[in-house]
Design a protein around this motif. Structure first.
Motif, PDB file in Angstrom:
ATOM      1  N   UNK A  53      72.210  58.893  26.136  1.00  0.00           N
ATOM      2  CA  UNK A  53      70.879  58.348  26.454  1.00  0.00           C
ATOM      3  C   UNK A  53      70.959  57.592  27.764  1.00  0.00           C
ATOM      4  N   UNK A  54      71.900  56.638  27.852  1.00  0.00           N
ATOM      5  CA  UNK A  54      72.125  55.889  29.091  1.00  0.00           C
ATOM      6  C   UNK A  54      73.343  54.991  28.911  1.00  0.00           C
ATOM      7  N   UNK A  55      73.926  54.558  30.050  1.00  0.00           N
ATOM      8  CA  UNK A  55      75.062  53.635  29.968  1.00  0.00           C
ATOM      9  C   UNK A  55      74.612  52.280  29.458  1.00  0.00           C
ATOM     10  N   UNK A  56      73.360  51.876  29.734  1.00  0.00           N
ATOM     11  CA  UNK A  56      72.856  50.594  29.235  1.00  0.00           C
ATOM     12  C   UNK A  56      72.737  50.617  27.710  1.00  0.00           C
ATOM     13  N   UNK A  57      72.372  51.769  27.147  1.00  0.00           N
ATOM     14  CA  UNK A  57      72.305  51.889  25.687  1.00  0.00           C
ATOM     15  C   UNK A  57      73.702  51.756  25.084  1.00  0.00           C
ATOM     16  N   UNK A  58      74.701  52.368  25.753  1.00  0.00           N
ATOM     17  CA  UNK A  58      76.084  52.252  25.288  1.00  0.00           C
ATOM     18  C   UNK A  58      76.554  50.809  25.362  1.00  0.00           C
ATOM     19  N   UNK A  59      76.197  50.111  26.439  1.00  0.00           N
ATOM     20  CA  UNK A  59      76.569  48.703  26.577  1.00  0.00           C
ATOM     21  C   UNK A  59      75.900  47.862  25.492  1.00  0.00           C
ATOM     22  N   UNK A  60      74.653  48.167  25.163  1.00  0.00           N
ATOM     23  CA  UNK A  60      73.930  47.422  24.121  1.00  0.00           C
ATOM     24  C   UNK A  60      74.625  47.551  22.769  1.00  0.00           C
ATOM     25  N   UNK A  61      75.034  48.777  22.437  1.00  0.00           N
ATOM     26  CA  UNK A  61      75.739  48.995  21.167  1.00  0.00           C
ATOM     27  C   UNK A  61      77.084  48.289  21.187  1.00  0.00           C
ATOM     28  N   UNK A  62      77.738  48.256  22.356  1.00  0.00           N
ATOM     29  CA  UNK A  62      79.017  47.550  22.481  1.00  0.00           C
ATOM     30  C   UNK A  62      78.841  46.056  22.256  1.00  0.00           C
ATOM     31  N   UNK A  63      77.759  45.484  22.805  1.00  0.00           N
ATOM     32  CA  UNK A  63      77.497  44.054  22.618  1.00  0.00           C
ATOM     33  C   UNK A  63      77.126  43.739  21.163  1.00  0.00           C
ATOM     34  N   UNK A  64      76.556  44.711  20.477  1.00  0.00           N
ATOM     35  CA  UNK A  64      76.174  44.509  19.075  1.00  0.00           C
ATOM     36  C   UNK A  64      77.387  44.470  18.153  1.00  0.00           C
ATOM     37  N   UNK A  65      78.516  44.978  18.638  1.00  0.00           N
ATOM     38  CA  UNK A  65      79.677  45.166  17.779  1.00  0.00           C
ATOM     39  C   UNK A  65      80.167  43.868  17.140  1.00  0.00           C
ATOM     40  N   UNK A  66      80.131  42.757  17.888  1.00  0.00           N
ATOM     41  CA  UNK A  66      80.673  41.497  17.359  1.00  0.00           C
ATOM     42  C   UNK A  66      79.987  41.095  16.061  1.00  0.00           C
ATOM     43  N   UNK A  67      78.649  41.044  16.061  1.00  0.00           N
ATOM     44  CA  UNK A  67      77.929  40.627  14.868  1.00  0.00           C
ATOM     45  C   UNK A  67      77.966  41.712  13.798  1.00  0.00           C
TER      46      UNK A  67
END
Length: 459
Positions: A53-67
């Motif tokens: 979809x986009x690299x920003x979407x991948x980054x968003x999922x990566x940031x979600x990983x902690x919680x």
């Protein structure tokens, strides 16, 4: 009328107490290793489709990983406590305590869902904006993690039900329930993510919807198997009241496991902040690394699920030779798996990153990152096995101590100091430094545990 299996705790003794350790470990672990590999695929598929979809979407999922990892930590950690205590109770022939442990474990799964339901409705915005000022990344992450949190009942029920199956030696049924959930998620991911069900359910939102549907399907299968195929646990909800004693015993073992995984979430959160100072691409690379390394670590965690009830059962039955042999054999298998992972990361990092539609910038950061970080694999196998052994022997606090020292006392400070060089490649060496400390501490603590609680069993 359908007849249940007639396997009794006495028959279970023939497996846990008398079967040769190597075939027993293989019998209990291989189904769990397969299911954990599927679980790894479950996690990676979201990111693979989202990356297109986009690299920003991948980054968003990566940031979600902690919680997201905190949710998994609570579910798995509580399940670890239930698993170890239930197996120990069966080893001691205490059926009543085994039943109460299972009932209170299911009750705690509902309590965990209630907590994260509230968190999902109230905490998503501050969580993401604490990590990034990019509104596009934050909004995509908020949508993804809100769905995962508000509908997390499937996650907690699936995790608990699978631990009940594993604790009684029915790892093949646990594997089947995970396969069902994972396959549903994998099939639904492209349907939702690429907008086949409408724009509102596309992108990161679609990835989350596919995930929770898969979790509910896996939970339904695991509950069915427990009710129909697991006679070693008799659940009686008539007049059920939570038992403070049972919950205390579950969390004496489970809380260190929860805390240990939550320490990992704190580490990921702080590492994302360190890497964001370089670029969002560095954060995406770190997220991809975590997804890829799950293919190496998850089989070992699956083996742990087979190993823990063997150790707990024989500890309860006072058979120290079988306890120690299980630990040694599991460590040998873990190191073999880690060697395979090391070779893949060292010699094919570009191929691995290619699954995530890596840009040239992402490859420039990611290839050296994977080659450096994978050096710690060769040490990590030993630490992981010893950590689970501590939990199986009722000393989960040792696991927590090692985890805190590795990820917060050593890893994050080392990463921050190395980041001051201005070279992102230096940051990855913090993983190797931290693992060296971890393995030394693990062996020192196991020597102490062996002297205090395993050696006396010979008498």
């Amino acid at each position: 009328m359908e007849t249940k299996q007639t396997t009794s705790p006495a028959a279970q003794e023939n497996i846990m107490g008398t079967m040769s350790i190597n075939p027993l470990l293989v019998k209990l672990s291989v189904p769990m290793m397969v299911s954990m590999l599927v679980q790894a695929l479950y996690n990676v598929v979201d990111s693979i489709f989202v990356s297109h979809v986009s690299e920003s979407a991948l980054t968003a999922v990566s940031l979600a990983f902690s919680l997201q990892n905190v949710m998994i930590a609570v579910g798995v950690g509580t399940g670890v406590g239930v698993n170890a205590l239930l197996s120990k109770s069966l080893g001691e022939k205490d059926q009543y305590r085994a039943n109460k442990t299972a009932e209170n474990g299911i009750f705690l799964a509902f309590c965990s869902f209630a907590v994260f339901f509230v968190i999902g409705l109230t905490c998503m915005k501050p969580y993401f904006y604490a990590q990034t000022n990019d509104a596009e990344i934050a909004q995509q992450g908020i949508r993804y993690l809100t769905v995962c949190s508000v509908f997390s009942l499937g996650l907690f029920m699936q995790t608990m039900s699978e631990k009940l199956l594993a604790a009684t030696g029915r790892t093949n049924l646990s594997m089947c329930s995970q396969l069902i959930g994972a396959i549903v998620n994998i099939v639904l991911d492209p349907i939702f993510i690429f907008g086949c069900c409408g724009e509102a359910l596309s992108g990161t939102t679609g990835a989350a919807v596919a995930t929770v549907i898969g979790q509910f399907c896996g939970a339904g299968a695991a509950i069915f198997f427990n009710l129909k195929k697991n006679p070693d646990i008799q659940l009686d909800w008539h007049g059920f009241r939570p038992s403070a004693d049972a919950i205390k015993r579950i969390y004496i073992v489970g809380l260190p496991s929860i805390a240990m995984q939550c320490v990992g979430s704190v580490m990921t959160f702080l590492m994302n902040k360190i890497l964001m100072a370089f670029s969002a691409t560095a954060v995406a690379v770190f997220g991809v690394y975590f997804k890829l390394q799950s293919f190496v670590f998850m089989p070992i965690f699956g083996m742990n699920n087979g190993m823990v009830p063997i150790i707990s059962y024989n500890y309860g039955a006072r058979r120290p030779d079988r306890v120690k042999k299980t630990i040694k054999l599991a460590m040998c298998y873990a190191e073999g798996i880690m060697l395979i992972g090391f070779l893949l990361f060292q010699f094919a990092p570009d191929k691995l990153l290619g699954f995530f539609a890596a840009s040239d910038a992402m490859l420039a950061i990611g290839i050296p990152a994977l080659r450096i970080i994978c050096l710690h694999f060769l040490l990590a196998g030993m630490s992981i096995i010893l950590s689970s052994s501590f939990q199986a022997l009722g000393n989960g606090m040792f696991s927590l101590i090692v985890s805190i020292c590795r990820q917060l006392v050593v890893l994050i400070p080392a990463a921050w100091l190395l980041s001051q060089t201005g070279n992102v490649n230096m940051v990855w060496w913090s993983f190797v430094i931290a693992e060296l400390v971890s393995v030394v501490m693990s062996f020192a603590l196991f020597a102490q545990l062996n002297k205090k609680i395993i050696a006396p069993l010979y008498n």
